[in-house]
Design a protein around this motif. Structure first.
Motif, PDB file in Angstrom:
ATOM      1  N   THR A   1       0.834  -1.195   0.000  1.00 58.19           N
ATOM      2  CA  THR A   1       0.000   0.000   0.000  1.00 58.19           C
ATOM      3  C   THR A   1       0.876   1.256   0.000  1.00 58.19           C
ATOM      4  OG1 THR A   1      -1.760   1.194   1.158  1.00 58.19           O
ATOM      5  CG2 THR A   1      -0.228  -0.039   2.526  1.00 58.19           C
ATOM      6  N   PRO A   2       0.447   2.283  -0.703  1.00 57.94           N
ATOM      7  CA  PRO A   2       1.236   3.520  -0.723  1.00 57.94           C
ATOM      8  C   PRO A   2       0.978   4.431   0.482  1.00 57.94           C
ATOM      9  CG  PRO A   2      -0.639   3.736  -2.185  1.00 57.94           C
ATOM     10  CD  PRO A   2      -0.657   2.327  -1.663  1.00 57.94           C
ATOM     11  N   ILE A   3       0.048   4.065   1.362  1.00 61.87           N
ATOM     12  CA  ILE A   3      -0.323   4.971   2.450  1.00 61.87           C
ATOM     13  C   ILE A   3       0.666   4.994   3.610  1.00 61.87           C
ATOM     14  CG2 ILE A   3      -2.787   4.875   1.901  1.00 61.87           C
ATOM     15  CD1 ILE A   3      -3.123   3.013   4.323  1.00 61.87           C
ATOM     16  N   ALA A   4       1.490   3.945   3.734  1.00 60.54           N
ATOM     17  CA  ALA A   4       2.450   3.888   4.843  1.00 60.54           C
ATOM     18  C   ALA A   4       3.504   2.826   4.551  1.00 60.54           C
ATOM     19  CB  ALA A   4       1.744   3.558   6.149  1.00 60.54           C
ATOM     20  N   ASP A   5       4.580   2.881   5.321  1.00 65.99           N
ATOM     21  CA  ASP A   5       5.609   1.852   5.231  1.00 65.99           C
ATOM     22  C   ASP A   5       5.395   0.757   6.264  1.00 65.99           C
ATOM     23  OD1 ASP A   5       6.887   3.206   3.181  1.00 65.99           O
ATOM     24  OD2 ASP A   5       8.263   4.250   4.525  1.00 65.99           O
ATOM     25  N   VAL A   6       4.916   1.165   7.456  1.00 64.93           N
ATOM     26  CA  VAL A   6       4.765   0.213   8.559  1.00 64.93           C
ATOM     27  C   VAL A   6       3.438   0.424   9.270  1.00 64.93           C
ATOM     28  CG1 VAL A   6       5.729  -0.536  10.786  1.00 64.93           C
ATOM     29  CG2 VAL A   6       7.274   0.115   8.939  1.00 64.93           C
ATOM     30  N   PHE A   7       2.790  -0.683   9.602  1.00 66.56           N
ATOM     31  CA  PHE A   7       1.646  -0.689  10.513  1.00 66.56           C
ATOM     32  C   PHE A   7       2.159  -1.255  11.831  1.00 66.56           C
ATOM     33  CE2 PHE A   7      -2.237  -1.319   7.469  1.00 66.56           C
ATOM     34  CZ  PHE A   7      -2.039  -0.062   6.953  1.00 66.56           C
ATOM     35  N   LEU A   8       1.945  -0.533  12.918  1.00 71.27           N
ATOM     36  CA  LEU A   8       2.274  -1.042  14.249  1.00 71.27           C
ATOM     37  C   LEU A   8       0.958  -1.371  14.940  1.00 71.27           C
ATOM     38  CD1 LEU A   8       4.528  -1.529  16.392  1.00 71.27           C
ATOM     39  CD2 LEU A   8       3.923   0.715  17.302  1.00 71.27           C
ATOM     40  N   LEU A   9       0.832  -2.608  15.405  1.00 73.66           N
ATOM     41  CA  LEU A   9      -0.375  -3.067  16.081  1.00 73.66           C
ATOM     42  C   LEU A   9      -0.047  -3.347  17.536  1.00 73.66           C
ATOM     43  CD1 LEU A   9      -1.374  -5.771  13.441  1.00 73.66           C
ATOM     44  CD2 LEU A   9      -2.014  -3.368  13.435  1.00 73.66           C
ATOM     45  N   ALA A  10      -0.938  -2.901  18.418  1.00 71.73           N
ATOM     46  CA  ALA A  10      -0.770  -3.161  19.852  1.00 71.73           C
ATOM     47  C   ALA A  10      -2.150  -3.365  20.463  1.00 71.73           C
ATOM     48  CB  ALA A  10      -0.048  -1.999  20.528  1.00 71.73           C
ATOM     49  N   THR A  11      -2.202  -4.125  21.535  1.00 68.49           N
ATOM     50  CA  THR A  11      -3.466  -4.460  22.176  1.00 68.49           C
ATOM     51  C   THR A  11      -3.506  -3.949  23.608  1.00 68.49           C
ATOM     52  OG1 THR A  11      -3.619  -6.471  20.848  1.00 68.49           O
ATOM     53  CG2 THR A  11      -4.999  -6.369  22.799  1.00 68.49           C
ATOM     54  N   GLY A  12      -4.672  -3.407  23.972  1.00 66.37           N
ATOM     55  CA  GLY A  12      -4.948  -3.023  25.346  1.00 66.37           C
ATOM     56  C   GLY A  12      -6.086  -3.867  25.876  1.00 66.37           C
ATOM     57  N   SER A  13      -6.089  -4.138  27.171  1.00 65.19           N
ATOM     58  CA  SER A  13      -7.095  -5.039  27.743  1.00 65.19           C
ATOM     59  C   SER A  13      -8.424  -4.352  28.045  1.00 65.19           C
ATOM     60  CB  SER A  13      -6.550  -5.706  29.003  1.00 65.19           C
ATOM     61  OG  SER A  13      -6.189  -4.724  29.952  1.00 65.19           O
ATOM     62  N   ASN A  14      -8.425  -3.016  28.086  1.00 67.74           N
ATOM     63  CA  ASN A  14      -9.683  -2.293  28.309  1.00 67.74           C
ATOM     64  C   ASN A  14      -9.592  -0.917  27.656  1.00 67.74           C
ATOM     65  OD1 ASN A  14      -8.467  -0.404  30.267  1.00 67.74           O
ATOM     66  ND2 ASN A  14      -8.390  -2.191  31.626  1.00 67.74           N
ATOM     67  N   GLU A  15     -10.706  -0.200  27.647  1.00 66.61           N
ATOM     68  CA  GLU A  15     -10.775   1.082  26.960  1.00 66.61           C
ATOM     69  C   GLU A  15      -9.772   2.099  27.513  1.00 66.61           C
ATOM     70  OE1 GLU A  15     -13.406  -0.684  27.907  1.00 66.61           O
ATOM     71  OE2 GLU A  15     -14.704  -0.898  26.148  1.00 66.61           O
TER      72      GLU A  15
ATOM     73  N   LEU B   1       4.367   5.737   9.266  1.00 64.96           N
ATOM     74  CA  LEU B   1       3.969   4.769  10.292  1.00 64.96           C
ATOM     75  C   LEU B   1       2.512   4.998  10.667  1.00 64.96           C
ATOM     76  CD1 LEU B   1       4.589   2.660  12.577  1.00 64.96           C
ATOM     77  CD2 LEU B   1       5.227   4.630  13.995  1.00 64.96           C
ATOM     78  N   ILE B   2       1.729   3.946  10.604  1.00 60.82           N
ATOM     79  CA  ILE B   2       0.340   4.012  11.074  1.00 60.82           C
ATOM     80  C   ILE B   2       0.227   3.072  12.262  1.00 60.82           C
ATOM     81  CG2 ILE B   2      -2.083   3.550  10.547  1.00 60.82           C
ATOM     82  CD1 ILE B   2      -1.541   4.469   7.714  1.00 60.82           C
ATOM     83  N   VAL B   3      -0.253   3.622  13.371  1.00 65.21           N
ATOM     84  CA  VAL B   3      -0.353   2.864  14.621  1.00 65.21           C
ATOM     85  C   VAL B   3      -1.812   2.521  14.884  1.00 65.21           C
ATOM     86  CG1 VAL B   3       0.043   2.924  17.109  1.00 65.21           C
ATOM     87  CG2 VAL B   3       1.686   4.026  15.561  1.00 65.21           C
ATOM     88  N   HIS B   4      -2.052   1.251  15.166  1.00 65.28           N
ATOM     89  CA  HIS B   4      -3.371   0.753  15.549  1.00 65.28           C
ATOM     90  C   HIS B   4      -3.262   0.222  16.973  1.00 65.28           C
ATOM     91  CE1 HIS B   4      -4.812   0.505  11.318  1.00 65.28           C
ATOM     92  NE2 HIS B   4      -3.544   0.243  11.065  1.00 65.28           N
ATOM     93  N   VAL B   5      -3.948   0.859  17.904  1.00 66.11           N
ATOM     94  CA  VAL B   5      -4.007   0.345  19.272  1.00 66.11           C
ATOM     95  C   VAL B   5      -5.446  -0.117  19.463  1.00 66.11           C
ATOM     96  CG1 VAL B   5      -3.674   0.795  21.722  1.00 66.11           C
ATOM     97  CG2 VAL B   5      -2.263   2.004  20.032  1.00 66.11           C
ATOM     98  N   MET B   6      -5.617  -1.408  19.706  1.00 64.82           N
ATOM     99  CA  MET B   6      -6.947  -1.990  19.696  1.00 64.82           C
ATOM    100  C   MET B   6      -7.268  -2.709  21.003  1.00 64.82           C
ATOM    101  SD  MET B   6      -6.652  -3.542  15.845  1.00 64.82           S
ATOM    102  CE  MET B   6      -8.399  -3.730  15.518  1.00 64.82           C
ATOM    103  N   HIS B   7      -8.545  -2.681  21.347  1.00 61.95           N
ATOM    104  CA  HIS B   7      -9.068  -3.479  22.452  1.00 61.95           C
ATOM    105  C   HIS B   7      -8.943  -4.949  22.047  1.00 61.95           C
ATOM    106  CE1 HIS B   7     -12.007  -5.155  25.255  1.00 61.95           C
ATOM    107  NE2 HIS B   7     -11.945  -4.015  25.918  1.00 61.95           N
ATOM    108  N   GLN B   8      -8.713  -5.831  23.010  1.00 63.55           N
ATOM    109  CA  GLN B   8      -8.531  -7.261  22.727  1.00 63.55           C
ATOM    110  C   GLN B   8      -9.628  -7.829  21.825  1.00 63.55           C
ATOM    111  OE1 GLN B   8      -8.436  -8.733  26.752  1.00 63.55           O
ATOM    112  NE2 GLN B   8      -6.220  -8.929  26.737  1.00 63.55           N
ATOM    113  N   GLU B   9     -10.875  -7.524  22.143  1.00 65.87           N
ATOM    114  CA  GLU B   9     -11.991  -8.074  21.366  1.00 65.87           C
ATOM    115  C   GLU B   9     -11.968  -7.581  19.922  1.00 65.87           C
ATOM    116  OE1 GLU B   9     -15.352  -6.736  23.600  1.00 65.87           O
ATOM    117  OE2 GLU B   9     -14.923  -8.071  25.283  1.00 65.87           O
ATOM    118  N   ASP B  10     -11.679  -6.294  19.732  1.00 65.38           N
ATOM    119  CA  ASP B  10     -11.649  -5.733  18.380  1.00 65.38           C
ATOM    120  C   ASP B  10     -10.468  -6.276  17.584  1.00 65.38           C
ATOM    121  OD1 ASP B  10     -13.934  -4.271  18.924  1.00 65.38           O
ATOM    122  OD2 ASP B  10     -12.823  -2.525  19.610  1.00 65.38           O
ATOM    123  N   ARG B  11      -9.347  -6.450  18.250  1.00 70.02           N
ATOM    124  CA  ARG B  11      -8.172  -6.994  17.553  1.00 70.02           C
ATOM    125  C   ARG B  11      -8.448  -8.408  17.073  1.00 70.02           C
ATOM    126  NH1 ARG B  11      -1.976  -6.354  18.768  1.00 70.02           N
ATOM    127  NH2 ARG B  11      -1.152  -7.620  17.081  1.00 70.02           N
ATOM    128  N   ALA B  12      -9.082  -9.205  17.897  1.00 59.35           N
ATOM    129  CA  ALA B  12      -9.419 -10.576  17.503  1.00 59.35           C
ATOM    130  C   ALA B  12     -10.445 -10.572  16.372  1.00 59.35           C
ATOM    131  CB  ALA B  12      -9.958 -11.357  18.699  1.00 59.35           C
TER     132      ALA B  12
END
Length: 113
Positions: free
Chosen positions: A28-42, A82-93
């Motif tokens: 994709t031309p929108i970014a070089d890296v996607f960083l994904l991380a999970t949090g256990s609650n909002e 760099l595009i960072v995605h920080v997601m709730h556990q349920e949404d990440r799954a």
């Protein structure tokens, strides 16, 4: 330390789980890296996202777009390459971004994260 490493370290410092960086530059031309991380609650999702934003701002890099920080389910921050995605556990799954981008190589992160 590069942008991805700084963001990953900030996420780890806030106890983010399953931190993964994907090299999406060939897909994709929108970014070089996607960083994904999970949090256990909002609250933790918001805290992780804020910590990443503060850490990168300290290096002189400001998010050009940010969404979802208040809701705390899926915070998305665009730092251009760099595009960072920080997601709730349920949404990440549920959204399973790793599966969607499975053809992308994984970017090495420090082993102590």
């Amino acid at each position: 330390m590069d942008l991805t490493q700084s963001a990953a370290r900030a996420a780890s410092d806030k106890k983010a789980e399953d931190i993964v960086a994907l090299d999406v530059s060939a897909q994709t031309p929108i970014a070089d890296v996607f960083l994904l991380a999970t949090g256990s609650n909002e609250r933790q999702v918001s805290s992780i996202a804020e910590a990443i934003e503060e850490a990168l701002l300290a290096t002189g890099v400001k998010a050009i777009r940010r969404e979802g920080l208040r809701e705390g389910r899926w915070a998305l921050m665009d730092f251009n390459d760099l595009i960072v995605h920080v997601m709730h556990q349920e949404d990440r799954a549920y959204y399973s971004l790793e599966r969607l981008w499975k053809d992308c190589p994984i970017v090495a992160l420090p082993a102590d994260l």
